[in-house]
Enzyme design. Structure first.
Site, PDB file in Angstrom:
ATOM      1  N   ARG A   1       0.874  -1.192   0.000  1.00 29.31           N
ATOM      2  CA  ARG A   1       0.000   0.000   0.000  1.00 29.31           C
ATOM      3  C   ARG A   1       0.894   1.220   0.000  1.00 29.31           C
ATOM      4  O   ARG A   1       1.703   1.408   0.920  1.00 29.31           O
ATOM      5  CB  ARG A   1      -0.915   0.004   1.218  1.00 29.31           C
ATOM      6  CG  ARG A   1      -1.605   1.338   1.438  1.00 29.31           C
ATOM      7  CD  ARG A   1      -2.727   1.301   2.442  1.00 29.31           C
ATOM      8  NE  ARG A   1      -3.880   0.613   1.888  1.00 29.31           N
ATOM      9  CZ  ARG A   1      -5.097   0.643   2.437  1.00 29.31           C
ATOM     10  NH1 ARG A   1      -5.312   1.317   3.545  1.00 29.31           N
ATOM     11  NH2 ARG A   1      -6.095  -0.011   1.880  1.00 29.31           N
TER      12      ARG A   1
ATOM     13  N   ARG B   1     -13.153  -8.946   1.172  1.00 27.39           N
ATOM     14  CA  ARG B   1     -11.725  -8.650   0.944  1.00 27.39           C
ATOM     15  C   ARG B   1     -10.908  -9.916   1.202  1.00 27.39           C
ATOM     16  O   ARG B   1      -9.978 -10.238   0.451  1.00 27.39           O
ATOM     17  CB  ARG B   1     -11.248  -7.524   1.876  1.00 27.39           C
ATOM     18  CG  ARG B   1     -11.822  -6.150   1.592  1.00 27.39           C
ATOM     19  CD  ARG B   1     -11.317  -5.566   0.284  1.00 27.39           C
ATOM     20  NE  ARG B   1      -9.870  -5.454   0.240  1.00 27.39           N
ATOM     21  CZ  ARG B   1      -9.170  -4.427   0.728  1.00 27.39           C
ATOM     22  NH1 ARG B   1      -9.794  -3.406   1.274  1.00 27.39           N
ATOM     23  NH2 ARG B   1      -7.844  -4.392   0.635  1.00 27.39           N
TER      24      ARG B   1
HETATM   25  N1  NVA Z   1      -9.902   6.630  -1.300  1.00 33.00           N
HETATM   26  C1  NVA Z   1      -9.544   6.206   0.046  1.00 33.00           C
HETATM   27  C2  NVA Z   1      -9.728   4.742   0.197  1.00 33.00           C
HETATM   28  C3  NVA Z   1      -9.452   4.202   1.578  1.00 33.00           C
HETATM   29  C4  NVA Z   1      -9.542   2.713   1.668  1.00 33.00           C
HETATM   30  C5  NVA Z   1      -8.117   6.612   0.358  1.00 33.00           C
HETATM   31  O1  NVA Z   1      -7.258   6.475  -0.526  1.00 33.00           O
HETATM   32  O2  NVA Z   1      -7.852   7.088   1.461  1.00 33.00           O
HETATM   33  N1   CP Z   2     -11.154  -0.371   2.347  1.00 32.73           N
HETATM   34  C1   CP Z   2      -9.890  -0.408   2.808  1.00 32.73           C
HETATM   35  O1   CP Z   2      -8.934  -0.587   2.057  1.00 32.73           O
HETATM   36  O2   CP Z   2      -9.790  -0.235   4.160  1.00 32.73           O
HETATM   37  P1   CP Z   2      -8.451  -0.032   4.988  1.00 32.73           P
HETATM   38  O3   CP Z   2      -7.925   1.334   4.645  1.00 32.73           O
HETATM   39  O4   CP Z   2      -8.884  -0.125   6.429  1.00 32.73           O
HETATM   40  O5   CP Z   2      -7.473  -1.079   4.609  1.00 32.73           O
END
Ligand code: NVA
Ligand code: CP
Length: 307
Positions: free
Chosen positions: A101, A292
């Protein structure tokens, strides 16, 4: 050649269907697959916060017989002193896959270009493809199909979820509508890519500025936070412009009577969605959050088989 999952359109329609079929099968037989038995380790790296992604990958890797190695870049060399390419070369000698991420998509591309193990995008500024596998699985559970359905995303059209809905929805043969203010339009390259995919799958892609037009007759209504991670300084400006795109009961009533509501979470109740909708009978957010786990397990099984 190693397959990676960096964007939703890394999968063809047939591959996406195969992974969703596998996810449904894995959901019904949770501990039946052990491709990581050994146990092998999967690195799961976070440059940004997470609850669902962290838990579902950790649990999913354990379910598959492996060990999750959760790394926060705040206390690793990646992100500061070391490049994605050097990190990739170190990790590939010891782990079966890399889940990351991060911020810019370019880091994921660099990581994938420099490793022989699958790299999975666990959210970038541009895309959130793992969430889309879970959302599509949820929609299919509710509606029995994907192709031909109309899905409307409202809010920040330039965010990772909007982009992933464009690509993954078009791949699935859905009619994807994005409703957003002119200041928050999707990246035109992503729209062009989604358009090109839709031509081959029978889907379509339409960008709206009017939320009511976009929701009219929809099967699925989706929104996301107006303030994605990394955009916190822009909150006041975003709230001022995005207010008209809030999903409330009145807007939801314009969709089909049996329409479902999705949100990847975390949600800001009262901003992008009212409590009445997100906690109401049309909302399937908890199913999507659980999915998920099943969708990502299927993705990992599939990528390991195609490595
Ligand atoms: N669009 C949001 C999604 C969080 C899961 C973000 O990038 O913060
Ligand atoms: N929806 C999602 O990706 O949630 P988190 O940010 O908690 O991982």
């Amino acid at each position: 050649m190693t397959r990676h999952f960096l964007r939703d359109d890394d999968l063809t329609q047939a591959e996406q269907t195969a992974i969703l079929d596998l996810a449904a099968q894995i959901k019904s037989d949770r501990w039946g697959r052990k491709p990581l038995a050994g146990p092998e380790t999967v690195a799961v790296i976070f440059d940004k916060s997470s609850t669902r992604t962290r838990v579902s990958f950790a649990v999913g890797i354990a379910d598959l017989g492996g060990v999750p190695l959760i790394i926060s870049t705040a206390n690793s060399q990646l992100g500061g002193k070391e490049s994605p390419s050097d990190t990739a070369r170190v990790l590939e000698r010891q782990v079966a896959a890399i889940v990351w991420r991060t911020y810019a998509q370019s880091g994921l591309v660099e990581m994938a270009a420099n490793t022989t193990v699958p790299v999975i995008n666990a959210l970038s500024d541009e895309f959130h493809p793992c969430q889309l596998l879970a959302d599509l699985l949820t929609i299919r559970e509710q509606k029995g199909k994907l192709a031909g359905l109309t899905v409307t995303f409202l809010g920040d059209g330039a965010d990772n979820m909007a982009h992933s809905y464009l690509l993954a929805g078009a791949t699935a043969g859905m009619h994807v509508r994005v409703a957003c203010p002119a200041d928050y339009l999707p990246d035109e390259r992503v729209v062009a890519d989604a358009d090109a995919i839709a031509v081959t799958t029978g889907g379509s892609v339409t960008i709206y500025t009017d939320p009511a037009d976009a929701v009219a007759g929809a099967d699925v209504v989706v929104t996301d936070t107006w303030v994605s991670m990394g955009k916190e300084q822009e909150k006041a400006a975003r709230v001022a412009l995005l207010g008209a795109y809030k999903v409330d009961a009145e807007l939801m009533s314009l969709a089909k009577p049996d329409a479902i509501f999705l949100h990847c979470l975390p949600a800001d109740r009262g901003y992008e969605v009212s409590s009445e909708v997100i906690d109401g009978p049309q909302s399937v957010i908890w199913d999507a959050a659980e999915n998920r786990l099943h969708a990502q397990k299927a993705l990992m099984v599939w990528l390991l088989e195609h490595a």
